[in-house]
Design an enzyme around this catalytic site. Structure first.
Site, mmCIF file in Angstrom:
data_model
loop_
_atom_site.group_PDB
_atom_site.id
_atom_site.type_symbol
_atom_site.label_atom_id
_atom_site.label_comp_id
_atom_site.label_asym_id
_atom_site.label_seq_id
_atom_site.Cartn_x
_atom_site.Cartn_y
_atom_site.Cartn_z
ATOM 1 N N TYR A 26 -3.312 10.933 1.092
ATOM 2 C CA TYR A 26 -3.877 10.827 -0.260
ATOM 3 C C TYR A 26 -3.830 12.172 -0.963
ATOM 4 O O TYR A 26 -3.488 12.260 -2.139
ATOM 5 C CB TYR A 26 -5.319 10.309 -0.184
ATOM 6 C CG TYR A 26 -5.398 8.831 0.127
ATOM 7 C CD1 TYR A 26 -5.668 7.911 -0.870
ATOM 8 C CD2 TYR A 26 -5.179 8.359 1.417
ATOM 9 C CE1 TYR A 26 -5.730 6.554 -0.604
ATOM 10 C CE2 TYR A 26 -5.236 7.007 1.705
ATOM 11 C CZ TYR A 26 -5.512 6.111 0.686
ATOM 12 O OH TYR A 26 -5.553 4.768 0.961
ATOM 13 N N HIS A 58 -4.489 -7.880 0.587
ATOM 14 C CA HIS A 58 -3.804 -6.598 0.689
ATOM 15 C C HIS A 58 -2.973 -6.477 1.965
ATOM 16 O O HIS A 58 -1.918 -5.858 1.961
ATOM 17 C CB HIS A 58 -4.859 -5.496 0.648
ATOM 18 C CG HIS A 58 -4.313 -4.108 0.607
ATOM 19 N ND1 HIS A 58 -3.576 -3.632 -0.450
ATOM 20 C CD2 HIS A 58 -4.393 -3.088 1.497
ATOM 21 C CE1 HIS A 58 -3.243 -2.376 -0.223
ATOM 22 N NE2 HIS A 58 -3.712 -2.018 0.950
ATOM 23 N N ASP A 65 0.848 -1.191 0.000
ATOM 24 C CA ASP A 65 0.000 0.000 0.000
ATOM 25 C C ASP A 65 0.892 1.253 0.000
ATOM 26 O O ASP A 65 1.858 1.316 -0.757
ATOM 27 C CB ASP A 65 -0.960 -0.047 1.195
ATOM 28 C CG ASP A 65 -2.109 0.941 1.086
ATOM 29 O OD1 ASP A 65 -3.120 0.599 0.453
ATOM 30 O OD2 ASP A 65 -1.994 2.063 1.622
#
Length: 379
Positions: free
Chosen positions: A306, A357, A179
């Site tokens: 982000y 993930h 990630d």
């Protein structure tokens, strides 16, 4: 102890835990979803069940003690306090390894792998595979400080991680991540090559190679399909966090039920769980990770990564020796020939048959095996 490092222990005030239980008991719930699946998001009945357990039966103090059993520190780097676990191996020739989590993860993801990595001979492995493990909390996450100015993108974090490893006295080290941790680790593989033994990734960021589109393999067709699914059905959270992180932060920091649902929906979507996250992780493990967002109130600050990084298109070549492990339920599953375009010294590639993930959290044995297998090639 190296200068500038301060020992750290987690000691959450009891008043904060009482406040959490009170907020959970006073949750104002939305109406039930008019579908019988997760297609509109995490179902009301499950969130209510989970939050009821969180309020009445979950034991934070047990997790706090587990974390405090490990050496923890804070240090100021580039004006920001960084929290990290630093577990040294008893084997003096162990390779230093910095492991970086992403969103919506935390250092809790790695609690099951730190022992096998640092002391392999005590876990059925070989002493030659030992690591000194460093697990930092990303800026704005966990018990690291929240940035108060713009600029803390993945490249700046990578520079800080290089400084952290140097401050710990490690002139040669490995790095691992998935990630956002994969993005930070990849940037280390560009910025600090002279000190890196190599990098290992379980979610390499690679653009599909359009020159191959006329002869795609089955795996590459599946990779493009997964990208399309992410874009069309699974990326709403990232659009919100990359454009308006402050707005979503008000609800996440104020409502534990909201923070829990925001995170748990991704554990359903991104784990190899056969339709329910508790098929692969226990309820306590899932809430341990949620607590790393709720207690330090990082709903907005974690989302800002982000805003800082999501639209940075650094797809330049990575010269550091690289290993890649692809788990089948990963969000992005690139192909080896696409990866070789970016990672110019790709030494290790493996595609596994189980896991998603949160590889270290879901499949700790496979994760450890993969990390060991790659770093044997570059020690």
């Amino acid at each position: 102890m190296p200068e500038g490092l301060k020992p750290f222990r987690i000691n959450v005030p009891e008043a904060d835990l009482m406040d959490l239980r009170d907020r959970l008991q006073r949750t104002r719930w939305p109406d039930r979803e008019p579908v019988d699946d997760w297609s509109q998001g995490i179902p009301l009945a499950y969130v209510q069940e989970l939050c009821g357990y969180w309020a009445d039966r979950y034991d934070w103090r047990a997790t706090e003690a587990r974390l405090n059993d490990l050496p923890q520190f804070r240090t100021d780097i580039d004006g920001l306090g960084i929290h990290f676990l630093h577990v040294r191996s008893r084997h003096t020739d162990a390779l230093p390894l910095i492991i970086t989590h992403g969103w919506p993860g935390s250092v809790v993801e790695f609690l099951k792998v730190i022992g096998p990595l640092t002391d392999p001979s005590a876990h059925g492995g070989d002493a030659g595979d030992a690591f000194h493990v460093v697990c930092p909390s990303l800026p704005g996450y966990g018990f690291s400080d929240k940035p108060t100015e713009p600029g803390w993108n993945t490249e700046r974090i990578a520079r800080s991680w290089a400084e952290l490893m140097a401050r710990l006295g490690y002139s040669r080290y490995g790095a691992q991540g998935g990630d956002w941790g994969a993005a930070v680790t990849t940037s280390l593989g560009q910025q600090d090559v002279e000190h890196l033994a190599g990098i290992h990734l379980n979610m390499p960021v690679v653009a599909p190679d359009r020159s191959t589109f006329g002869e795609l393999t089955d795996r590459e067709q599946a990779a493009l399909a997964s990208l399309a699914h992410y874009r069309d059905r699974d990326s709403g959270y990232s659009k919100q966090q990359s454009t308006r992180p402050q707005t979503v932060g008000y609800g996440l920091v104020d409502s534990p039920a909201g923070q829990c649902a925001w995170i748990m929906e991704k554990f359903w979507a991104w784990t190899d769980c056969d339709g329910h996250p508790e098929n692969v992780l226990t309820r306590d493990e899932l809430l341990d990770n949620v607590m790393m967002y709720w207690l330090p109130a990082t709903g907005a600050s974690s989302a800002r990564l982000y805003w800082e990084s999501f639209n940075i298109r650094n797809l330049e070549a990575v010269p550091a020796p690289t290993g890649v492990s692809i788990f089948p339920k990963e969000i992005f599953r690139t192909s080896k020939r696409w990866a070789e375009k970016r990672f110019t010294d790709l030494r290790y590639w493996n595609e596994l048959d189980k896991g998603g993930h949160f590889a270290a959290f879901e499949q700790p044995t496979s994760y450890v095996d993969e990390v060991r297998a790659f770093f044997r090639l570059v020690r």
